[in-house]
Scaffold this active site. Sequence first.
Site, PDB file in Angstrom:
ATOM      1  CE  LYS A  23      -2.785   2.594   2.866  1.00 12.52           C
ATOM      2  NZ  LYS A  23      -4.069   2.452   4.410  1.00 12.52           N
ATOM      3  CG  ASP A  51      -5.364   8.071   4.448  1.00 11.16           C
ATOM      4  OD1 ASP A  51      -5.788   8.559   3.999  1.00 11.16           O
ATOM      5  OD2 ASP A  51      -5.237   7.268   5.295  1.00 11.16           O
ATOM      6  CE  LYS A  94      -5.921   8.882   7.737  1.00  6.33           C
ATOM      7  NZ  LYS A  94      -6.878   7.766   9.103  1.00  6.33           N
ATOM      8  CG  ASP A 122      -1.891   5.484   5.334  1.00  7.92           C
ATOM      9  OD1 ASP A 122      -1.101   4.517   5.953  1.00  7.92           O
ATOM     10  OD2 ASP A 122      -2.334   6.079   4.654  1.00  7.92           O
ATOM     11  CG  ASP A 136      -9.718   7.944   7.069  1.00  9.54           C
ATOM     12  OD1 ASP A 136      -8.716   7.696   5.578  1.00  9.54           O
ATOM     13  OD2 ASP A 136      -9.605   8.103   7.955  1.00  9.54           O
ATOM     14  CD  GLU A 193      -6.461   5.080   3.077  1.00  5.94           C
ATOM     15  OE1 GLU A 193      -7.476   5.612   3.566  1.00  5.94           O
ATOM     16  OE2 GLU A 193      -5.190   4.920   2.805  1.00  5.94           O
ATOM     17  NE  ARG A 237     -10.274  -1.223   4.665  1.00  2.35           N
ATOM     18  CZ  ARG A 237     -10.916  -1.419   5.349  1.00  2.35           C
ATOM     19  NH1 ARG A 237     -12.183  -1.660   5.745  1.00  2.35           N
ATOM     20  NH2 ARG A 237     -10.271  -1.525   7.248  1.00  2.35           N
TER      21      ARG A 237
HETATM   22  N1  BES Z   1      -3.580   4.786   7.063  1.00  2.00           N
HETATM   23  C1  BES Z   1      -4.690   4.705   8.038  1.00  2.00           C
HETATM   24  C2  BES Z   1      -4.317   3.867   8.778  1.00  2.00           C
HETATM   25  C3  BES Z   1      -3.402   4.419   9.955  1.00  2.00           C
HETATM   26  C4  BES Z   1      -4.041   4.539  11.161  1.00  2.00           C
HETATM   27  C5  BES Z   1      -1.923   3.725   9.667  1.00  2.00           C
HETATM   28  C6  BES Z   1      -2.726   4.910  11.946  1.00  2.00           C
HETATM   29  C7  BES Z   1      -1.363   3.924  11.238  1.00  2.00           C
HETATM   30  C8  BES Z   1      -1.250   4.568  12.138  1.00  2.00           C
HETATM   31  C9  BES Z   1      -6.286   3.774   7.024  1.00  2.00           C
HETATM   32  O1  BES Z   1      -6.645   4.219   6.140  1.00  2.00           O
HETATM   33  C10 BES Z   1      -7.386   4.479   8.469  1.00  2.00           C
HETATM   34  O2  BES Z   1      -8.016   5.643   7.828  1.00  2.00           O
HETATM   35  N2  BES Z   1      -7.456   3.917   8.217  1.00  2.00           N
HETATM   36  C11 BES Z   1      -9.403   3.760   9.248  1.00  2.00           C
HETATM   37  C12 BES Z   1     -10.417   2.368   8.967  1.00  2.00           C
HETATM   38  C13 BES Z   1     -11.384   3.063   8.853  1.00  2.00           C
HETATM   39  C14 BES Z   1     -11.935   4.260   8.136  1.00  2.00           C
HETATM   40  C15 BES Z   1     -11.992   1.156   9.159  1.00  2.00           C
HETATM   41  C16 BES Z   1      -9.044   3.423  10.091  1.00  2.00           C
HETATM   42  O3  BES Z   1      -8.309   2.811  11.191  1.00  2.00           O
HETATM   43  O4  BES Z   1      -9.374   4.389  11.137  1.00  2.00           O
HETATM   44 ZN    ZN Z   2      -3.956   5.067   5.165  1.00  2.00          ZN
HETATM   45 MN    MN Z   3      -7.595   5.809   5.759  1.00  2.00          MN
END
Ligand code: BES
Ligand code: ZN
Ligand code: MN
Length: 495
Positions: A260, A265, A272, A283, A342, A344, A346
């Site tokens: 990825k 992000d 966010k 990210d 968010d 994204e 996957r």
């Molecule tokens: N890049 C983030 C995950 C992340 C969080 C990486 C903290 C490193 C540190 C990912 O794209 C994301 O935003 N995931 C969301 C998923 C949710 C919307 C289902 C998350 O983890 O909140």
């Molecule tokens: Zn992300």
């Molecule tokens: Mn995200």
Amino acid sequence: MTTPLKTNFVEADAEAIGTLEGRLVAFITSEGTMDPLAKRVDRLTKKALTRLAESDGFAKGKAGSSHVLNFPAGLAAESVQVIKLARKPSAADARKAGAAIAKAGLRKPVTVLAGPLGSVADLSLGLTLRAYDFDAYRTNQDEGEDKKPGLISEVTVMVKDPEAAQAAAAPLVAQAEGVVFTRDLVNEPANVLTTTEFADRLAGLRELGVEVEILEEDDLEKLGMRTLLAVGMGSETPSKVVVMQWNGGGDEAPFALVGKGVVFDTGGISIKPSGGMEEMTMDMGGAGVVSGVMKTVAMRKAKANVVGLVGLVENMPDGKAQRPGDVVKTMKGDTVEVINTDAEGRLVLADVLWYTQERFKPSAMVDLATLTGAVIIALGHENAGVFSNDDDFAEAFLKAAKSEEEGAWRLPLGAAYDKQIKSRIADIANVGGRPAGSITAAQFLQRFVKKDVPWIHLDIAGVAYVAKGTELSNKGATGWGVRALDRLIQDRYEG
Ligand code: BES
Ligand code: ZN
Ligand code: MN
């Protein structure tokens, strides 16, 4: 780009020890015995090392602990660092000793009196990894150039047979180069490391014999990678997939790595909160690790076929960005309801995983992604989440990670979790609510993995980047996974 600290191996020369400047590093075993070079230091300092070896402080220290003797009488050197080490140190002990040398500072020339202690390759790896400092943007204008904290002088290691030491160190030098490549990519801010800059840096791997192909947006459209493209629609920097191939293994099916690579992000329209958002420059950590492994296998000319594919996109809110509620078709053909923009990562991986299998028919596939915040809630910053459809493959990876001391912990998959990612109008939704957030993300990915392909998904959100330093890493990007995956490749494909 950071040049990793190099160690030079020279032939042991006991006579020269008294006149060497800077810092000397000597070893005393846990039993209190010394090799001939340490003995020479002991003699010149009128038994300072013997007294240290007999002290309480030394007795209490663990293997790898060190003491610095300043301005020792009898030596030209400014200091002697004495490191306690088991008589037959493990690779991990030797890496720790190397880290202790870096921790003590490297502003003066350092001579390591390794003598017959062995494990110098691991020592040099530990030293290089711990010495890494991302100082590209510290100008230190006020203090002057020589105050740059990362400024490193030479490290020389005295050994019995320098040529043999050099040869033994070569594969680990390749690992260190890979880790440093990953760390630089991950530490680089998003205004510098755009998708274009990322792809350009990967094109640089051609020099090492890696075949590098850069797929642009129109190529991706033709291939039908619509969920990947949907993530990048709000960004000025164009979405890309970079395909890297190392062909060192004849005509066997390749081992595939997929990463990825979200260069930043924001969350997109599901934006966010601003607190801590700056960390989302990391990210692209999964893509960073894939790139580091490709560099390592190429540098050490691995006898294996390895392909690395990274999906490079930026997730931005914009008039052109995808919206929550959009339905998008994947390359595989399944439709996805984008409940949350968010989630994204996957969407990017679904298409790259599918493409990788269609094109390369890999013998096994590992994907890496800073995929979920939930994995940090589950495992903190000590372990990556490991998900797999194949027990033997998962075991092999966990073993490799353990030997490299890279924390990894297996978490379950299971069809029961699929009900959380059911969509009202499409084949699947891109989020599954708060419970088991890392598992539902992995279940989403598994939908894009063919049944007969052994697969591991590594959720590295907690380990790719740390606020506090670790044994072998300064704070910031760690390069977690490069060494474990390189070991896995050695164990499974080059054995
Ligand atoms: N890049 C983030 C995950 C992340 C969080 C990486 C903290 C490193 C540190 C990912 O794209 C994301 O935003 N995931 C969301 C998923 C949710 C919307 C289902 C998350 O983890 O909140
Ligand atoms: Zn992300
Ligand atoms: Mn995200």
